[in-house]
Design a protein around this motif. Structure first.
Motif, PDB file in Angstrom:
ATOM      1  N   ALA A  56       0.827  -1.208   0.000  1.00 53.83           N
ATOM      2  CA  ALA A  56       0.000   0.000   0.000  1.00 53.83           C
ATOM      3  C   ALA A  56       0.859   1.255   0.000  1.00 53.83           C
ATOM      4  O   ALA A  56       0.545   2.254  -0.665  1.00 53.83           O
ATOM      5  CB  ALA A  56      -0.930  -0.013   1.213  1.00 53.83           C
ATOM      6  N   SER A  57       1.962   1.207   0.733  1.00 54.48           N
ATOM      7  CA  SER A  57       2.864   2.358   0.821  1.00 54.48           C
ATOM      8  C   SER A  57       3.491   2.674  -0.530  1.00 54.48           C
ATOM      9  O   SER A  57       3.572   3.838  -0.938  1.00 54.48           O
ATOM     10  CB  SER A  57       3.945   2.085   1.865  1.00 54.48           C
ATOM     11  OG  SER A  57       4.870   3.135   1.933  1.00 54.48           O
ATOM     12  N   ILE A  58       3.934   1.648  -1.241  1.00 56.90           N
ATOM     13  CA  ILE A  58       4.543   1.842  -2.571  1.00 56.90           C
ATOM     14  C   ILE A  58       3.508   2.402  -3.543  1.00 56.90           C
ATOM     15  O   ILE A  58       3.798   3.309  -4.335  1.00 56.90           O
ATOM     16  CB  ILE A  58       5.130   0.517  -3.084  1.00 56.90           C
ATOM     17  CG1 ILE A  58       6.340   0.124  -2.236  1.00 56.90           C
ATOM     18  CG2 ILE A  58       5.529   0.636  -4.556  1.00 56.90           C
ATOM     19  CD1 ILE A  58       6.844  -1.273  -2.504  1.00 56.90           C
ATOM     20  N   GLY A 251      -3.051   7.822   3.811  1.00 57.61           N
ATOM     21  CA  GLY A 251      -2.004   6.925   4.284  1.00 57.61           C
ATOM     22  C   GLY A 251      -2.343   6.281   5.608  1.00 57.61           C
ATOM     23  O   GLY A 251      -2.014   5.114   5.835  1.00 57.61           O
ATOM     24  N   LEU A 252      -3.026   7.004   6.471  1.00 57.34           N
ATOM     25  CA  LEU A 252      -3.329   6.512   7.817  1.00 57.34           C
ATOM     26  C   LEU A 252      -4.764   5.996   7.919  1.00 57.34           C
ATOM     27  O   LEU A 252      -4.993   4.802   8.057  1.00 57.34           O
ATOM     28  CB  LEU A 252      -3.095   7.628   8.830  1.00 57.34           C
ATOM     29  CG  LEU A 252      -3.304   7.250  10.296  1.00 57.34           C
ATOM     30  CD1 LEU A 252      -2.274   6.224  10.739  1.00 57.34           C
ATOM     31  CD2 LEU A 252      -3.233   8.496  11.177  1.00 57.34           C
ATOM     32  N   GLN A 370       1.783  12.463  -1.055  1.00 54.24           N
ATOM     33  CA  GLN A 370       1.865  11.008  -1.110  1.00 54.24           C
ATOM     34  C   GLN A 370       3.079  10.468  -0.366  1.00 54.24           C
ATOM     35  O   GLN A 370       3.049   9.336   0.118  1.00 54.24           O
ATOM     36  CB  GLN A 370       1.860  10.538  -2.556  1.00 54.24           C
ATOM     37  CG  GLN A 370       0.596  10.894  -3.316  1.00 54.24           C
ATOM     38  CD  GLN A 370      -0.658  10.441  -2.593  1.00 54.24           C
ATOM     39  OE1 GLN A 370      -1.367  11.248  -1.996  1.00 54.24           O
ATOM     40  NE2 GLN A 370      -0.933   9.162  -2.618  1.00 54.24           N
ATOM     41  N   LEU A 371       4.150  11.252  -0.278  1.00 58.84           N
ATOM     42  CA  LEU A 371       5.277  10.855   0.577  1.00 58.84           C
ATOM     43  C   LEU A 371       4.819  10.759   2.029  1.00 58.84           C
ATOM     44  O   LEU A 371       5.161   9.813   2.744  1.00 58.84           O
ATOM     45  CB  LEU A 371       6.414  11.859   0.451  1.00 58.84           C
ATOM     46  CG  LEU A 371       7.301  11.759  -0.791  1.00 58.84           C
ATOM     47  CD1 LEU A 371       8.225  12.968  -0.883  1.00 58.84           C
ATOM     48  CD2 LEU A 371       8.112  10.469  -0.762  1.00 58.84           C
ATOM     49  N   GLY A 372       4.033  11.749   2.451  1.00 59.75           N
ATOM     50  CA  GLY A 372       3.477  11.693   3.805  1.00 59.75           C
ATOM     51  C   GLY A 372       2.547  10.514   3.982  1.00 59.75           C
ATOM     52  O   GLY A 372       2.592   9.812   4.998  1.00 59.75           O
ATOM     53  N   ALA A 376       3.002   7.198   6.457  1.00 59.83           N
ATOM     54  CA  ALA A 376       2.002   6.786   7.440  1.00 59.83           C
ATOM     55  C   ALA A 376       1.495   5.379   7.168  1.00 59.83           C
ATOM     56  O   ALA A 376       1.269   4.597   8.101  1.00 59.83           O
ATOM     57  CB  ALA A 376       0.840   7.774   7.440  1.00 59.83           C
ATOM     58  N   ALA A 377       1.307   5.038   5.893  1.00 65.36           N
ATOM     59  CA  ALA A 377       0.779   3.713   5.559  1.00 65.36           C
ATOM     60  C   ALA A 377       1.704   2.606   6.059  1.00 65.36           C
ATOM     61  O   ALA A 377       1.252   1.616   6.653  1.00 65.36           O
ATOM     62  CB  ALA A 377       0.570   3.595   4.050  1.00 65.36           C
TER      63      ALA A 377
END
Length: 428
Positions: A56-58, A251-252, A370-372, A376-377
């Protein structure tokens, strides 16, 4: 004269907005799928929370990194071609997803391919359409297109959760594939790149002008736009606040609220319903934010949005343990503010850096977002594995939102924006 009035009621830009709204709606549905699949994938394959969170983060990171380059590709090849190509690649990638057996396959299909393709159908697309087709009501259009992400959650999350819960996660994926296949011909037939294609002017002006041809290298132009924008303190404040925005939203909450509810034995369908409720109220909140952005100082809008979001996130750990009433209160309060920050951020970007460069510059600001979100993800998944709960990630996100609120009011009124919203719109 009567014919002119009738034509104005049928302004084709609203057709384009409707098509883009539907496309972004489905893109949002795709982006919400990992949160529904996280627990089923853990149960079926034995993958831990941090491993699934890495995919998910990628996806979230590449979604953002694609933004400035997608703006350049749309300028060179046209919005319609890029949308159709991206949607077809999504169909292929998602159709292969039910065949996965290893975590690296999830990372390639959902982390890399889905991340890149959904990145072309993101906030940059909405800003590009708004800049090309509208002078009047531009903030409202940005708000509507941003709100489509909330509407996608509203429509699809409960449905996908119910399908996953009853007949399996693979059928949930196929459902989204089917919707994409229905939407592809709509985009191919009725989407238009520019008002000039229909022989009309942007709404709010009378001048029918041919679009300026894209000049320069497709990959170097966004880099140059970043270099020019990086000399501005406004850019860094917008990028910094948007980093914290992503850290505290998709992300969170978008990735981890359903698993967090699972820690409290709240059923997946109920948890998806909470996200859907947030989507309903964000549809209202973000659309209203677009309307407010046309009328009020965007810096102070951002101040209130980030501050209120921070308070709601600090409240969330208590709400999870207290019961459904408190969670409903959180969902309504947080939902109104979910992505309401996008219209004022996009408006400041457009007014500061100009219509021609704003798409690529805003794309880089979305990269920060999206970096943030990516941080968080993955980070929230790791902290959940270490600490056994999401309390610290949620409270930390609330605190950084309060910091973003203070950053927002430090944005200086300079350049074109100093003239005020009315004068800027007139010049555009």
């Amino acid at each position: 004269m009567q014919k002119d009035r009738q034509a104005s009621k049928l302004y084709y830009g609203w057709v384009v907005v409707s098509i883009v709204f539907l496309t972004l709606l489905v893109s949002a549905a795709i982006s919400s799928v990992p949160s529904v699949l996280m627990i089923p994938l853990e149960q079926e394959f034995g993958w831990d929370r941090s491993a699934v969170s890495a995919a998910a983060s990628i996806r979230i990171l590449l979604y953002g990194l694609m933004g400035p380059f997608s703006a350049a590709f749309m300028a060179r090849y046209g919005i319609r071609k890029i949308m159709v190509l991206s949607m077809l690649l999504l169909v292929v990638s998602m159709s292969l997803t039910p065949l996965i057996t290893e975590i690296w396959q999830l990372i390639v299909l959902w982390g890399v391919i889905v991340g890149l393709c959904t990145g072309t159908m993101a906030n940059v697309l909405g800003l590009t359409v708004a800049n090309r087709w509208f002078v009047k009501h531009k903030g409202l259009v940005i708000g509507l297109l941003t709100a489509s992400a909330a509407t996608g959650q509203l429509i699809f999350l409960p449905l996908l959760a119910a399908i996953t819960n009853t007949i399996g996660w693979r059928y949930a994926v196929f459902t989204v594939v089917g919707v994409l296949l229905l939407l592809v011909p709509v985009v191919a037939i009725w989407m238009r790149n520019h008002p000039y294609d229909k022989g009309i002017a942007p709404l709010g002006t009378e001048e029918v002008s041919k679009p300026t041809p894209f000049k320069g290298n497709l990959f170097l132009a966004p880099i140059r736009a970043l270099g020019n924008a990086s000399r501005s303190g406004t850019f860094w404040l917008l990028a910094g606040t948007f980093f914290l925005c992503g850290f505290s939203t998709n992300g969170l909450i978008g990735t981890h609220l359903i698993p967090a509810c699972g820690d409290y034995l709240i059923p997946i369908v109920t948890a998806a319903g909470l996200l859907s409720l947030m989507g309903l109220f964000d549809l209202v909140g973000t659309t209203m934010s677009g309307w407010l952005t046309d009328r009020f100082d965007s810096r102070w809008l951002l101040f209130w949005y980030y501050g209120l979001r921070g308070l709601s996130l600090i409240f969330l750990p208590y709400a999870l343990g207290a019961g459904y009433t408190q969670l409903m209160i959180f969902s309504v309060f947080y939902g109104l503010d979910w992505i309401a920050t996008v219209p004022p951020t996009a408006k400041i970007t457009s007014d500061t850096f100009g219509k021609e460069q704003s798409g690529m510059v805003f794309g880089w600001i979305v990269v920060a977002h999206q970096l943030g979100a990516s941080t968080a993800a993955y980070g929230a998944g790791v902290m959940r594995d270490w600490l056994g709960s999401y309390t610290i990630p949620f409270v930390l996100a609330g605190i950084v939102c309060l910091f973003a609120s203070a950053m927002a009011i430090r944005i200086r009124r300079s350049g074109k924006w100093a003239a005020g919203p009315t004068n800027v719109s007139a010049k555009a």
